[in-house]
Structure formats: structure tokens, C-alpha cells
Write a protein that holds these residues in place. Structure first.
Motif, PDB file in Angstrom:
ATOM      1  N   LEU A   1      43.716  33.908  36.186  1.00 44.79           N
ATOM      2  CA  LEU A   1      43.574  35.070  36.869  1.00 44.79           C
ATOM      3  C   LEU A   1      42.813  35.401  38.110  1.00 44.79           C
ATOM      4  O   LEU A   1      43.056  35.935  39.148  1.00 44.79           O
ATOM      5  CB  LEU A   1      43.451  36.430  35.886  1.00 44.79           C
ATOM      6  CG  LEU A   1      43.558  37.694  36.464  1.00 44.79           C
ATOM      7  CD1 LEU A   1      44.909  38.291  37.044  1.00 44.79           C
ATOM      8  CD2 LEU A   1      43.262  38.879  35.303  1.00 44.79           C
ATOM      9  N   THR A   2      41.394  34.876  37.747  1.00 45.93           N
ATOM     10  CA  THR A   2      40.456  34.854  38.792  1.00 45.93           C
ATOM     11  C   THR A   2      41.010  34.299  40.136  1.00 45.93           C
ATOM     12  O   THR A   2      40.870  34.708  41.260  1.00 45.93           O
ATOM     13  CB  THR A   2      39.030  34.383  38.411  1.00 45.93           C
ATOM     14  OG1 THR A   2      38.588  35.146  37.420  1.00 45.93           O
ATOM     15  CG2 THR A   2      38.189  34.424  39.615  1.00 45.93           C
TER      16      THR A   2
ATOM     17  N   LEU B   1      32.814  37.617  44.182  1.00 40.46           N
ATOM     18  CA  LEU B   1      33.032  39.087  44.482  1.00 40.46           C
ATOM     19  C   LEU B   1      33.857  39.638  43.143  1.00 40.46           C
ATOM     20  O   LEU B   1      33.403  40.654  42.751  1.00 40.46           O
ATOM     21  CB  LEU B   1      33.667  39.607  45.800  1.00 40.46           C
ATOM     22  CG  LEU B   1      34.035  41.060  46.214  1.00 40.46           C
ATOM     23  CD1 LEU B   1      32.749  41.699  45.975  1.00 40.46           C
ATOM     24  CD2 LEU B   1      34.786  41.205  47.310  1.00 40.46           C
ATOM     25  N   GLU B   2      34.995  38.918  42.902  1.00 36.00           N
ATOM     26  CA  GLU B   2      35.755  39.487  41.888  1.00 36.00           C
ATOM     27  C   GLU B   2      34.934  39.423  40.764  1.00 36.00           C
ATOM     28  O   GLU B   2      35.269  40.277  39.774  1.00 36.00           O
ATOM     29  CB  GLU B   2      36.934  38.543  41.962  1.00 36.00           C
ATOM     30  CG  GLU B   2      38.006  39.057  40.905  1.00 36.00           C
ATOM     31  CD  GLU B   2      37.864  38.836  39.429  1.00 36.00           C
ATOM     32  OE1 GLU B   2      38.132  39.485  38.388  1.00 36.00           O
ATOM     33  OE2 GLU B   2      37.327  37.642  39.309  1.00 36.00           O
ATOM     34  N   SER B   3      34.218  38.436  40.236  1.00 41.73           N
ATOM     35  CA  SER B   3      33.472  38.256  39.004  1.00 41.73           C
ATOM     36  C   SER B   3      32.596  39.259  39.031  1.00 41.73           C
ATOM     37  O   SER B   3      32.339  40.073  37.787  1.00 41.73           O
ATOM     38  CB  SER B   3      32.939  36.819  38.917  1.00 41.73           C
ATOM     39  OG  SER B   3      33.793  35.927  39.004  1.00 41.73           O
ATOM     40  N   THR B   4      31.778  39.650  40.230  1.00 40.31           N
ATOM     41  CA  THR B   4      30.903  40.605  40.117  1.00 40.31           C
ATOM     42  C   THR B   4      31.533  42.208  39.856  1.00 40.31           C
ATOM     43  O   THR B   4      31.041  42.893  39.088  1.00 40.31           O
ATOM     44  CB  THR B   4      30.157  40.643  41.692  1.00 40.31           C
ATOM     45  OG1 THR B   4      29.537  39.571  41.881  1.00 40.31           O
ATOM     46  CG2 THR B   4      29.144  41.904  41.728  1.00 40.31           C
TER      47      THR B   4
ATOM     48  N   LEU C   1      34.350  47.259  37.035  1.00 38.47           N
ATOM     49  CA  LEU C   1      35.543  47.692  38.177  1.00 38.47           C
ATOM     50  C   LEU C   1      36.670  46.849  38.646  1.00 38.47           C
ATOM     51  O   LEU C   1      37.283  47.192  39.701  1.00 38.47           O
ATOM     52  CB  LEU C   1      34.591  48.316  39.450  1.00 38.47           C
ATOM     53  CG  LEU C   1      33.850  49.453  39.115  1.00 38.47           C
ATOM     54  CD1 LEU C   1      32.890  49.907  40.352  1.00 38.47           C
ATOM     55  CD2 LEU C   1      34.571  50.699  38.762  1.00 38.47           C
ATOM     56  N   GLY C   2      36.733  45.940  38.052  1.00 41.59           N
ATOM     57  CA  GLY C   2      37.699  44.751  38.316  1.00 41.59           C
ATOM     58  C   GLY C   2      38.750  44.670  37.445  1.00 41.59           C
ATOM     59  O   GLY C   2      39.439  45.699  37.129  1.00 41.59           O
ATOM     60  N   VAL C   3      38.880  43.566  36.876  1.00 41.27           N
ATOM     61  CA  VAL C   3      40.069  43.415  35.734  1.00 41.27           C
ATOM     62  C   VAL C   3      39.630  44.166  34.631  1.00 41.27           C
ATOM     63  O   VAL C   3      38.599  43.806  34.119  1.00 41.27           O
ATOM     64  CB  VAL C   3      40.306  41.970  35.501  1.00 41.27           C
ATOM     65  CG1 VAL C   3      41.355  41.580  34.301  1.00 41.27           C
ATOM     66  CG2 VAL C   3      40.899  41.195  36.922  1.00 41.27           C
ATOM     67  N   GLN C   4      40.744  44.988  34.030  1.00 43.23           N
ATOM     68  CA  GLN C   4      40.272  45.735  32.936  1.00 43.23           C
ATOM     69  C   GLN C   4      40.638  45.114  31.562  1.00 43.23           C
ATOM     70  O   GLN C   4      41.650  44.322  31.663  1.00 43.23           O
ATOM     71  CB  GLN C   4      40.984  46.910  33.092  1.00 43.23           C
ATOM     72  CG  GLN C   4      40.555  47.868  34.085  1.00 43.23           C
ATOM     73  CD  GLN C   4      39.114  48.116  34.202  1.00 43.23           C
ATOM     74  OE1 GLN C   4      38.558  48.911  33.169  1.00 43.23           O
ATOM     75  NE2 GLN C   4      38.187  47.755  35.249  1.00 43.23           N
TER      76      GLN C   4
END
Length: 291
Positions: A90-91, A223-226, A232-235
């Protein structure tokens, strides 16, 4: 005067060591991409499958190891390895989508700035300077806080994360190409901006854009991992590498594998992709070919 830091005069032994490291990193990148693509078919369990009787079991080689859970289980008995590989999948999907959006936005604006010049170029480059001056992580946090943390908003945020780098590269290359005789001849012959861009400019931009795309990919993964680590990213319950680290940090003293496995994948993924970008840059540099 030639600089001692010029990559064209790097000692042969050092270049050999660098090439060896690049080969290892590229191999790691290929393996990780393959694992991410094949995750639904190779993982032993589903990423959402729970077994409370097997919760917080350690990885293979430790006492209380649960059969089949080779990287251990989390607080709900979910297989850490299965969730990590699905999370990496997904990342990478989000990172690729964000990088493509950034390429489209930055490439288009850079092309317009390089061909049009004048006030159009000034406006676009002012936007580029603004993007560079403002820490984008804070901007991303603000946008996601106001608009919500659904995947559509997240992809759009990741897409605008690095468009300014594409714009700068494309503008610089267009301005360089514009001074070459074949571009001047096309202008003299009455060719329009669209024709010149499509026929003469874009083919010469493929190599630098591919290199920048690869380098930007690792930055977007971070950035996505952060953002996912901060919630605030993947829930939940859908896994991503950052959210797994964020949810597992409370269990570090008793079950560190919940954090270490996704964290190790983040490090390996960003490192190998970054080295891959460096390798592509070296291949695109005419000074380093056949050396």
C-alpha cells in the motif's frame, strides 16, 4: 578548473566499491518490489486476520513462537509479516501515485515556464520558491487535519509534495535545449510551442525525469510513513508501514518486533530506492559512461 569532487575523476577503486554497493541496493529494491507485488499470494495470513490466543507471540527462534507467524504477532494476534508486506504494498502504491501526480504537475509547469518565459515564468518560479521555502510536512499536516485522512486526500497531498523539483529540472533543461540549433531552426520554420515541446523537448527530458522520479519516490515513502505514524495517513485497520510503527510503539518494551519489522522495511526500501536513483543518475551522466 576541474573539481576534485567531480564524479568523472573518482578513483577506479572507489568507483568499484560504489558499484558493488549499488548492485546490492538494486537487488534489495527488486526483492522488496517483488514481495510487495506478490504479497496477497505469498503471505501466510490475511492482514486483518485476528487470533487473540496468539497475541504478542515472538518471531521464529524465540520461546512461545506461534507456528506460521515467522515475524511474530501484534496485540490483536495479527501476523506481523503479512501486515508488513501488505503495508509495504500500500505504501508503494500511494508513493507511485503521488510521484506520478507530482511529475504531471511539475513537468507541465516547468515546460510552460521554459517555453513561455516572461511573466508566466516569473509566476511559476515564484510558486516553486514558495514551495521550497515552506516545510511541506507542516503543510501536509494542516491539509489532512482540515480535509480528513481519506486515501484520496492523502494521494493528492503526496502528489504536491515534490512537484517543484520536477518544475526546476524541466525548466532548466528546456532553457538549455532552447539555445540549441535544432530548436532555433524549428522556431524559424514556424513550428508552434506544442509541436516543439512534443517533438523535440520531451524526448530529451526522459532521462532526468526518470532519475528525479526515482529519487522522489523514496522521499514520498518517508512522508507517507511519517503521516501514517502520526495518525493522519492510512487509517486502521488497513496496514501501512508508518501506521504499524505508530500503533506498535506502545509495545516496544514487551514486543519490539511489532515496530522493528515495518521500520526495517522502511529503511531498506528508502535506502535501496535512493541508491537506485543514484545509479540511474550515473547512467544518465555522459561523463560516467564506459568508465
Amino acid at each position: 578548473m576541474t573539481s576534485l569532487a567531480d564524479p568523472a575523476i573518482v578513483p577506479r577503486a572507489q568507483r568499484g566499491t560504489t558499484n558493488f554497493i549499488q548492485k546490492i541496493a538494486i537487488g534489495i529494491a527488486v526483492v522488496l518490489f517483488a514481495l510487495a507485488m506478490l504479497a496477497p499470494w505469498i503471505v501466510p495470513f490475511g492482514p486483518l486476520d485476528q487470533s487473540l490466543l496468539s497475541r504478542l507471540r515472538p518471531p521464529l527462534g524465540f520461546e512461545r513462537f506461534a507456528i506460521g507467524h515467522y515475524a511474530g504477532t501484534d496485540e490483536l494476534g495479527r501476523d506481523v509479516l503479512s501486515r508488513a508486506l501488505h503495508g509495504m504494498r500500500l505504501t508503494l502504491v500511494l508513493a507511485f501515485a503521488g510521484a506520478m501526480i507530482g511529475l504531471a504537475i511539475g513537468g507541465t509547469l516547468g515546460l510552460v515556464a521554459g517555453l513561455r518565459r516572461g511573466w508566466v515564468e516569473d509566476v511559476i518560479m515564484s510558486l516553486v520558491d514558495m514551495q521550497i521555502a515552506i516545510p511541506f510536512t507542516l503543510v501536509a499536516l494542516l491539509i489532512l487535519s482540515l480535509m480528513g485522512s481519506n486515501l484520496t486526500v492523502l494521494v493528492l497531498v503526496l502528489g504536491i509534495a515534490g512537484w517543484e523539483q520536477y518544475a526546476r529540472i524541466v525548466r532548466a533543461e528546456v532553457r538549455r535545449l532552447s539555445s540549441l540549433p535544432f530548436i532555433e531552426a524549428a522556431w524559424t520554420a514556424g513550428a508552434g510551442s506544442v509541436y516543439i515541446a512534443w517533438r523535440h523537448v520531451l524526448p530529451n527530458l526522459v532521462a532526468p525525469l526518470v532519475v528525479q522520479f526515482t529519487l522522489a519516490l523514496s522521499n514520498i515513502v518517508i512522508l507517507e510513513s511519517t503521516l501514517s505514524f502520526l495518525g493522519l495517513g492510512v487509517q486502521p485497520p488497513h496496514p501501512s508501514l508508518g501506521s504499524m510503527v505508530g500503533l506498535g510503539r506502545d509495545y516496544m518494551p514487551t514486543a519490539p518486533w511489532i515496530v522493528l519489522v515495518p521500520a526495517a522495511l522502511i529503511v531498506a526500501l528508502t535506502f535501496s530506492v535512493q541508491i537506485l536513483g543514484d545509479w540511474l543518475r550515473d547512467r544518465a551522466d555522459v561523463r560516467l559512461r564506459d568508465r
